[in-house]
Design an enzyme around this catalytic site. Structure first.
Site, PDB file in Angstrom:
ATOM      1  N   SER A  28       0.624  -1.342  -0.243  1.00  0.00           N
ATOM      2  CA  SER A  28       0.164  -0.124   0.325  1.00  0.00           C
ATOM      3  C   SER A  28       0.902   1.634   0.180  1.00  0.00           C
ATOM      4  O   SER A  28       0.672   2.394  -0.614  1.00  0.00           O
ATOM      5  CB  SER A  28      -0.689  -0.032   0.944  1.00  0.00           C
ATOM      6  OG  SER A  28       0.093  -0.303   2.537  1.00  0.00           O
ATOM      7  N   SER A  45       4.505   1.341  -0.469  1.00  0.00           N
ATOM      8  CA  SER A  45       5.907   1.405  -1.731  1.00  0.00           C
ATOM      9  C   SER A  45       5.799   0.144  -2.664  1.00  0.00           C
ATOM     10  O   SER A  45       4.887  -0.660  -2.328  1.00  0.00           O
ATOM     11  CB  SER A  45       6.903   1.588  -0.599  1.00  0.00           C
ATOM     12  OG  SER A  45       6.791  -0.298   0.195  1.00  0.00           O
ATOM     13  N   GLN A  46       6.634   0.322  -3.781  1.00  0.00           N
ATOM     14  CA  GLN A  46       6.819  -0.992  -3.705  1.00  0.00           C
ATOM     15  C   GLN A  46       8.415  -1.164  -4.780  1.00  0.00           C
ATOM     16  O   GLN A  46       8.988  -0.568  -3.881  1.00  0.00           O
ATOM     17  CB  GLN A  46       6.464  -0.309  -5.476  1.00  0.00           C
ATOM     18  CG  GLN A  46       6.194  -1.697  -6.634  1.00  0.00           C
ATOM     19  CD  GLN A  46       4.968  -0.622  -7.946  1.00  0.00           C
ATOM     20  OE1 GLN A  46       3.898  -1.002  -7.656  1.00  0.00           O
ATOM     21  NE2 GLN A  46       5.603  -0.587  -8.852  1.00  0.00           N
ATOM     22  N   VAL A  47       8.635  -2.946  -5.036  1.00  0.00           N
ATOM     23  CA  VAL A  47       9.791  -2.926  -4.998  1.00  0.00           C
ATOM     24  C   VAL A  47      10.272  -3.827  -6.132  1.00  0.00           C
ATOM     25  O   VAL A  47       9.493  -3.748  -6.746  1.00  0.00           O
ATOM     26  CB  VAL A  47      10.224  -4.117  -3.908  1.00  0.00           C
ATOM     27  CG1 VAL A  47      11.405  -5.211  -3.589  1.00  0.00           C
ATOM     28  CG2 VAL A  47       9.768  -3.420  -2.501  1.00  0.00           C
ATOM     29  N   ASP A  97       7.514  -5.491  13.782  1.00  0.00           N
ATOM     30  CA  ASP A  97       6.449  -5.459  13.074  1.00  0.00           C
ATOM     31  C   ASP A  97       6.646  -6.988  11.944  1.00  0.00           C
ATOM     32  O   ASP A  97       6.733  -6.837  10.956  1.00  0.00           O
ATOM     33  CB  ASP A  97       6.937  -4.054  11.506  1.00  0.00           C
ATOM     34  CG  ASP A  97       5.680  -4.032  10.737  1.00  0.00           C
ATOM     35  OD1 ASP A  97       4.012  -5.404  11.033  1.00  0.00           O
ATOM     36  OD2 ASP A  97       5.283  -3.890   9.039  1.00  0.00           O
TER      37      ASP A  97
END
EC number: 2.7.-.-
Length: 549
Positions: free
Chosen positions: A133, A135-137, A287
């Site tokens: 939701s 970030s993106q890798v 987390d």
């Protein structure tokens, strides 16, 4: 309030009503004006009457998008606030969203690097390796050494969207606070504020990079945890570059079994890692859900964890650490009086709390747990039940302890998933007892003195001068105080003299007036009046002028 925020607010209300969440609200939250407002939206009907309240909340949050999904995930760990049914439903929320265009990711990365990607990386793949939701890798290789890396980049405009939703949540929480009144257990504003701090922390990838570097350094020589190398020179608030890892997801039990993983050792190491992070380093990964944990592919007989996503980290004060360790030890010794004392001494509950009533409440909750074997008792649930009990005694919520409770529940669940026979108490007890032994006694005192010694030795040469200066200052203060006392005494003497003259003059004037009225031919009234007037003038003029001393 902008048109966009009004539109978003309506969408949120519509979604919540379509899932019938107004039906599960307590009477306190549905006064007549709420019912009037609800009836005015007559075209929005509950479409999910057959589902439970917890399931409806989960589905509504899933439909509202990433910010609400993350809020739901956080609420699933607040079992001191929600029932187990609702918390279990929210725990199933998945932070999975469609990826955004790889070309946009390239633009965002190049904006941070202030150069084309090809200046530093080869083989950049615009198809994302993973998408969430926030970030993106994407994968690539470093041009300088050919090593495989991943580039984590924030979604476009994600900050503005999150801030808008947070504002709406905050305003809604204030309304709920007002409806519930003083003393409500839910404290919505408090929950939303905790969430705001958490999610805004995740929006800074530079901070996440620094957290990962610190955690990696703490476990450089460890055979239990590996944190991928972070390329700090390529890390910015919206971009993070780190070593690519090739582990097995911890949730893939079949793959772990296929490679012959030592599950008992792996589960025990997970518990040891938690207590090491909390009590040795005072810096723990907060987390640790299965999506952030992988297991090494090499040496399955001696496996280690690989930790990712260090956006949320927790720390405890020395006081909190000590009270927490004592809490666990007191619980397993069934010393409920000591547990109650610890909660009050630590400031987690008010010192005005009735100690006996609090102790009895703790006993009622905790004693039934000992009907099961020690290896089946959950540390996380012990802490959870203690917090739930303390909640009724107006506990001051400690965000760092909430993070700890969440992490402990994750670790326990993970450990027992890997190895159901895991005896958490036997694994943790030696660690806790050793840590407590290090905090008290001659050895602990020597360690504390050793820690302070460099500071003391640095300040020691200044001691004679400091002593002289303080003595000199003391003499000045003493002299100053004597002067003030002399001035005060002089003022008091003048005041007494003036008051005496004024009172005497008043008496003479009154006597003269009375005598004059009786016989005006006598000389005595005139003597009294003249003397009284003279004394009044002298007394008035002799009043002390300055009251400063």
């Amino acid at each position: 309030m902008t048109l966009a925020s009004i539109r978003r607010g309506y969408h949120v209300i519509k979604t919540l009503l379509q899932y019938g969440l107004d039906d599960v609200l307590p009477p306190k939250m549905t006064p007549w004006y709420f019912k009037l407002a609800r009836n005015s939206l007559f075209w929005i009907r509950n479409k999910h009457k057959g589902k439970s309240g917890g399931e409806r909340l989960k589905l509504a949050m899933q439909e509202l998008g990433p910010v609400y999904i993350k809020l739901g995930q956080m609420l699933s760990t607040r079992r001191d606030l929600l029932s187990d049914e609702w918390a279990n439903e929210l725990a199933m929320l998945q932070d999975k969203v469609p990826p955004f265009d790889g070309a946009l990711a390239r633009q965002a990365i190049e904006a941070e690097l202030k150069a084309p990607i090809e200046s530093f990386f080869d083989d950049f793949n615009e198809t994302p390796l993973a998408s969430a939701s926030i970030s993106q890798v994407h994968t690539a290789t470093l041009k300088s050494n050919g090593k495989a890396v991943v580039l984590k980049v924030l979604r476009p405009n994600v900050e503005a969207k999150i801030q808008a939703d947070l504002l709406l949540m905050s305003q809604t929480a204030k309304v709920i606070d007002y409806l519930l009144g003083e003393g409500n257990r839910l404290r919505p504003s408090e929950v939303i504020e905790d969430y705001r701090v958490t999610i805004l922390g995740e929006l800074n990838l530079k901070l996440e990079a620094l957290n990962a570097i610190k955690l990696r350094n703490n476990f450089l020589d460890s055979d239990a945890l590996y944190i991928p190398y972070v390329y700090e020179e390529f890390c910015y608030p919206r971009l993070m570059v780190m070593e690519r890892i090739y582990g097995i997801p911890v949730s893939d039990i079949a793959a772990l079994k296929a490679q012959g993983t030592n599950f008992k050792l792996l589960a025990e190491r997970g518990v040891e890692l938690f207590f090491t992070q909390v009590f040795r380093d005072n810096f723990f990964h907060a987390d640790m859900h299965p999506g952030n944990i992988f297991i090494s592919r090499d040496h399955p007989e001696n496996p280690y964890y690989i930790g990712l996503d260090c956006g949320i980290m927790g720390t405890l004060s020395e006081v909190d650490k000590r009270y927490l360790a004592e809490n666990f030890l007191a619980f397993f010794n069934r010393d409920y009086h000591r547990i109650a004392q610890l909660y009050i001494e630590s400031g987690w509950v008010s010192e005005k709390t009735d100690l006996q009533a609090f102790e009895q409440a703790i006993k009622v909750v905790c004693e039934p747990m000992f009907n099961k074997p020690l290896d089946e008792i959950s540390f996380g649930h012990v802490l959870l039940e203690l917090f739930r009990t303390a909640r009724h005694f107006d506990i001051v919520v400690q965000p760092q302890l909430v993070l700890l409770e969440k992490t402990l529940l994750y670790i326990e669940g993970l450990g027992r998933q890997l190895y159901p026979q895991l005896d958490l108490w036997q694994t943790a007890k030696p660690f806790l007892e050793q840590w407590m032994a290090e905090q008290v006694g001659p050895k602990a005192m020597f360690k504390k003195v050793s820690t302070k010694l460099p500071y003391w030795s640095d300040k020691l040469p200044e001691f004679p001068e400091l002593i002289y200066d303080n003595l000199k200052l003391g003499r000045k203060l003493l002299s100053s105080q004597q002067q003030m006392l002399d001035k005060y005494l002089k003022y008091q003497q003048q005041a007494h003299k003036s008051n005496y003259l004024l009172i005497t003059s008043a008496i003479l004037l009154i006597c003269g007036t009375l005598l004059f009225n009786q016989d005006a031919t006598l000389w005595s009234p005139y003597v009294c009046l003249i003397s009284g007037a003279a004394l009044w003038i002298i007394g008035w003029r002799s009043r002390p002028k300055n009251r400063k001393f």
